[in-house]
Design a protein around this motif. Structure first.
Motif, PDB file in Angstrom:
ATOM      1  N   ALA A 137      -1.467  -2.101   0.366  1.00 49.08           N
ATOM      2  CA  ALA A 137      -0.491  -2.771   1.231  1.00 49.08           C
ATOM      3  C   ALA A 137      -0.921  -2.706   2.694  1.00 49.08           C
ATOM      4  O   ALA A 137      -0.804  -3.691   3.436  1.00 49.08           O
ATOM      5  N   GLN A 168      -3.496  -5.261   3.355  1.00 50.12           N
ATOM      6  CA  GLN A 168      -2.927  -6.602   3.514  1.00 50.12           C
ATOM      7  C   GLN A 168      -2.336  -6.788   4.906  1.00 50.12           C
ATOM      8  O   GLN A 168      -2.477  -7.859   5.518  1.00 50.12           O
ATOM      9  N   LEU A 169      -1.673  -5.752   5.409  1.00 54.18           N
ATOM     10  CA  LEU A 169      -1.112  -5.844   6.757  1.00 54.18           C
ATOM     11  C   LEU A 169      -2.203  -6.110   7.784  1.00 54.18           C
ATOM     12  O   LEU A 169      -2.075  -6.981   8.644  1.00 54.18           O
ATOM     13  N   ASP A 182       2.033  -5.754  -3.031  1.00 55.00           N
ATOM     14  CA  ASP A 182       2.356  -7.018  -2.364  1.00 55.00           C
ATOM     15  C   ASP A 182       3.748  -6.982  -1.738  1.00 55.00           C
ATOM     16  O   ASP A 182       3.937  -7.381  -0.580  1.00 55.00           O
ATOM     17  N   ALA A 235       3.805  -4.677   1.273  1.00 54.16           N
ATOM     18  CA  ALA A 235       3.214  -5.303   2.461  1.00 54.16           C
ATOM     19  C   ALA A 235       4.194  -6.274   3.113  1.00 54.16           C
ATOM     20  O   ALA A 235       4.334  -6.305   4.349  1.00 54.16           O
TER      21      ALA A 235
END
Length: 305
Positions: free
Chosen positions: A138, A141-142, A251, A254
């Motif tokens: 996560a 992804q950030l 997901d 995030a």
């Protein structure tokens, strides 16, 4: 505690001790506690938990989730017995069970919050059941989406901690404020006070002491909607608590973090009440929990006469 064989203890002690009321406290149990290493579970210790609970006058669990998790596993284990299934055992234990959450030391939050990007905290044992892989996925992804943040990853470590920690320390080096086990209680509390968001990715948690402590220090909780978390910080503990939960995968974590970080950047994370989430866990501060536990013991003692 759950590691004591209370049935044996009561059978061996003098009659004067045997007649006293006995309470067993389940902070953990040996039927659903995760393995550090994969292998077949030794049910002996689980059945010690069972006989201990049967021998006790009262059985305390640190959360309703823990009680239901243990009793559900015990029911399944008993049904595997080839002959007599002890059908009333689970009912007998449940009938004398109650929920007595842990107490935590009160942590004074910081007077003011440091300026800059949101500070994300992960605080847990460095083991696979806390699912660090999902957390770092996560965070990855950030960063890929251009979200700015600072990162602290702390907690107790073991000789064989998951490899993902070493890789993540290098990968996110330019975002890290604090890393690893904090040598003193003061150091630990200071990291908690500095956090804006505290994240759990746990797959196993009976209560969540470090999460509750971080909330007490003023961090906004970001938690999977599972385990004991909904009863610890869900409604009515925190009004509109949906902002504290995500679906449980990297997901959704995030996405939830991105929304909360945007609120933090806009100065609206705490909605003009920096102590709102802290008040949700004040019921776990030791002065209150000690008084509640003392009162429960007094009632048991009176009823036992």
């Amino acid at each position: 505690s759950d590691m004591l064989n209370l049935a044996e203890f009561r059978g061996l002690v003098p009659e004067s001790v045997r007649r006293l009321p006995h309470v067993v406290y389940f902070h953990e149990n040996q039927l659903t506690y995760p393995f550090r290493f994969m292998g077949e579970r030794d049910l002996h210790f689980g059945f010690v938990n069972m006989t201990t609970a049967l021998a006790a006058d009262a059985v305390w669990f640190n959360s309703a989730f823990h009680r239901d998790d243990f009793l559900g596993a015990l029911h399944k284990a008993l049904r595997k017995m080839p002959d007599y299934h002890l059908p009333d055992v689970v009912k007998r234990i449940r009938s004398k069970s109650s929920i007595e959450p842990l107490g935590i030391r009160e942590i004074a939050p910081a007077d003011t919050r440091e300026p800059g990007p949101a500070r994300i905290l992960w605080v847990a044992r460095w083991e696979h059941d806390k699912d660090p892989d999902s957390f770092f996925a996560a965070i990855r992804q950030l960063r890929a989406s251009g979200v700015d943040f600072r990162l602290s990853v702390i907690g107790e470590q073991y000789a064989e901690s998951p490899d993902v920690f070493d890789a993540a320390r290098e990968e996110f080096a330019d975002h890290i404020d604090h890393w690893g086990y904090q040598a003193t209680r003061t150091d630990y509390e200071n990291v908690l006070r500095a956090a804006d968001l505290v994240v759990s990715t746990a797959r196993h948690e009976f209560f969540g002491v470090s999460i509750v402590e971080a909330i007490a220090a003023g961090a906004w909780p970001v938690l999977p909607r599972r385990l004991a978390y909904p009863e610890i910080v869900g409604p009515p503990a925190i009004e509109n608590a949906d902002a504290s939960f995500y679906a449980g995968d990297a997901d959704s974590l995030a996405r939830r973090l991105a929304k909360l970080i945007a609120r933090h950047a806009g100065g609206d994370l705490w909605q003009d009440d920096a102590l709102r989430v802290r008040r949700a866990v004040e019921r776990f501060f030791w002065p209150r929990r000690a008084a509640d536990m003392d009162a429960a013991l007094e009632r048991l003692s009176t009823n036992h006469l």
